[in-house]
Write an enzyme that holds these catalytic residues in place. Sequence first.
Site, PDB file in Angstrom:
ATOM      1  CB  SER A 187      -0.930   0.024   1.212  1.00 49.05           C
ATOM      2  OG  SER A 187      -0.155   0.116   2.396  1.00 49.05           O
ATOM      3  CE  LYS A 218      14.875  -4.430   5.834  1.00 45.80           C
ATOM      4  NZ  LYS A 218      13.774  -4.898   4.960  1.00 45.80           N
ATOM      5  CE1 TYR A 242      17.377  -1.368   7.437  1.00 46.65           C
ATOM      6  CE2 TYR A 242      15.064  -1.449   8.081  1.00 46.65           C
ATOM      7  CZ  TYR A 242      16.034  -1.406   7.094  1.00 46.65           C
ATOM      8  OH  TYR A 242      15.666  -1.416   5.775  1.00 46.65           O
ATOM      9  CB  ILE A 270      13.357   3.225  -1.314  1.00 43.79           C
ATOM     10  CG1 ILE A 270      14.150   2.017  -1.816  1.00 43.79           C
ATOM     11  CG2 ILE A 270      12.148   3.473  -2.223  1.00 43.79           C
ATOM     12  CD1 ILE A 270      13.344   0.724  -1.887  1.00 43.79           C
ATOM     13  NE  ARG A 315      -0.243  -2.769  11.599  1.00 41.26           N
ATOM     14  CZ  ARG A 315       0.300  -3.361  12.651  1.00 41.26           C
ATOM     15  NH1 ARG A 315      -0.445  -3.707  13.664  1.00 41.26           N
ATOM     16  NH2 ARG A 315       1.585  -3.608  12.689  1.00 41.26           N
ATOM     17  CG  LEU A 346       9.974  -2.014  -3.184  1.00 41.63           C
ATOM     18  CD1 LEU A 346      10.479  -1.588  -4.548  1.00 41.63           C
ATOM     19  CD2 LEU A 346      11.056  -2.795  -2.441  1.00 41.63           C
TER      20      LEU A 346
END
Lengths: 313, 327
Positions: free
Chosen positions: B20, B171, B167, B200, B43, B23
């Site tokens: 939504s 990843k 983070y 991004i 969500r 990316l």
Amino acid sequence: MPFWSKESWNASGKHCYVTGGSSGLGLALATTLAARGAHVSIVARGQQRLDDAMKQIEAKRQSPDQIFRSFSADLRGAAGANAALDAITEVHDGRTPDAIFLCAGVATPRFFVESTEQDLASGMDLGYWTEAWTAWAVTKRMVEQGRKGKIVFVASTLGYMSFVGWSSYSPARHAVRGLADTLRSELLLYDIDVHLFCPNTMHTPGYVEENRTKPQITSLIEEGDSPVSPEQAATALLKGVADGHTHISGDMVTELFRAATRGSAPYHNFVYDCILDTAAFIATPIWRSMTDSRVRAHKPEHARYLRERGLQK
Amino acid sequence: MLTSKKWDPRGKHCYVTGGSAGLGLALAILLTRKGADVSIVARHKGRLGKALELMEAERQTPNQVLRSFSCSLNDATEAWDALEAACKAHGGRCPDAIFLCAGTSTPGFFVEESEESLRRGMDNTYWAGAWTALAAAKRMVRHKAKGKIVFVSSVLAYMSIIGYASYSPGKFALRGLAETLRSELLLYPIDVHIFFPGTIYSPGYENENKTKPKVTLKIEETDDGLHPEQAAAVLLKGVQKDYFHISPDFIGNVFRTTTKGATPLNNVLIDWVYALIGWIALPVWRWTVDKAVKEHRKEHAAYLEERGFFQEDVVGTNGHVEASPGA
């Protein structure tokens, strides 16, 4: 620390905190550190194993001044990590340890499609969170107290690469590397050193456990491995710390993968790493190719296995 | 490889998590434009609604099935149920490709993280992808279906720097899972791909910069980012070229080739050149990053002081204050 003034780290007289210190690599580290004159604190879950471990540590006592402590805690959560840290620093006037060694993590290899939510969550708890919570609790306290120290994470060769069977374990070990690499950079703010030890297979109670669930194809791929004793691994780890290496391995296979995945991580010795890099560039694709062939060859047997278990019609 | 046809999204059911925004949305729109049936999962119902409108505008044929499903992807059961619902809309068939774009980043200093923020970090990076991957793999295998599972990680899975303790581990973990599954899913007709973008320019990026430490921003200031549409295009191209690891830019490729371990290379000759460049450039880069961190020490100490970090007594979880220790 500039390389020309490198003082070899020595455990003698230092307070070393070993999580998972009642068995396997953790216990081997604890006894080795005790034999080198360190104060040693160990934390694990089971009281019985802790008591047995303390006897072994006591047997290595070098001087009456050495302080040995144990504490039973579940390190899979922040509360347990903090409680354990409180307990083991109490006798040291609340001062943070000089070095922490984060051993923990039993692996439970199995096929991904046979894994439950609990299997994957548990893999991350045992392989990552038990180390992360203690690292976090200790770092905060070291910074509060303005004290320096060393944090030694323990991952695995499976933190540098992976193959069939390790979907609950390898992600956790990769995550340990991610945290170690972040903190190597970030804790330069506080002069706290970070190390990452990636052992290969070791003859430990954990290894026996892991072989209970390990898929046949995984065992087949690993058949060339020669497991080392946890004492050998502990010695390699401590040598790497003394030499000031960020990434430490105890065997040639892992060394090759260390070089092949180094990226921007510090190298050991420029010439040595160049040679390793070149060897790895040739060797790892060959290994992978062979491994992929074995997995493909396993397809018919695996299809039978899935049908037997009702996972496929 | 020379004779294999390029993977074509036309007529295929593509399941896009995080579809939504950012990316995921750009990818959903691109896939719609290429004639795929697209299910987006996220969500927020409102955002899903708006996203569907944008996808509708790219509809190529009246038979394209464009759907949205709302769930918390961090929850294994909800992730499973969303996938089941999407399959139901396609006669019970599994999606042909799963694109795991859901994820957010909330950088900060490690010593300022809370238990909750660290757990949330892992949820929003790793579990958001892993639960759907688990559901999809199980379903595809049960139905003997051919398919693709595409993970979205980050260049921060190849290396990490100050500020990313909540983070990077997640990843990196995604890479570990992708490596395991690339090998393991050779047992089935399921391909695995994983994308490692840098910055991004998305709503997520704006959010991330709200908590990002200044020193981290400074280290990243020379980074070039991509717009979501560009990133989506590179991702799809990489899948079509059958690349396992997909990097959208020079830096990504340098890190990819210097951390490859046992990962297959994409193009041996070009990758070898990237690796050579990295071999020389990365130690220099790391030295400059370390220097920036060390130079930040004083300012950081003042920052912590300001936020009352040192004012708190060393209170153990058992409640009592311990004797003030010497430095």
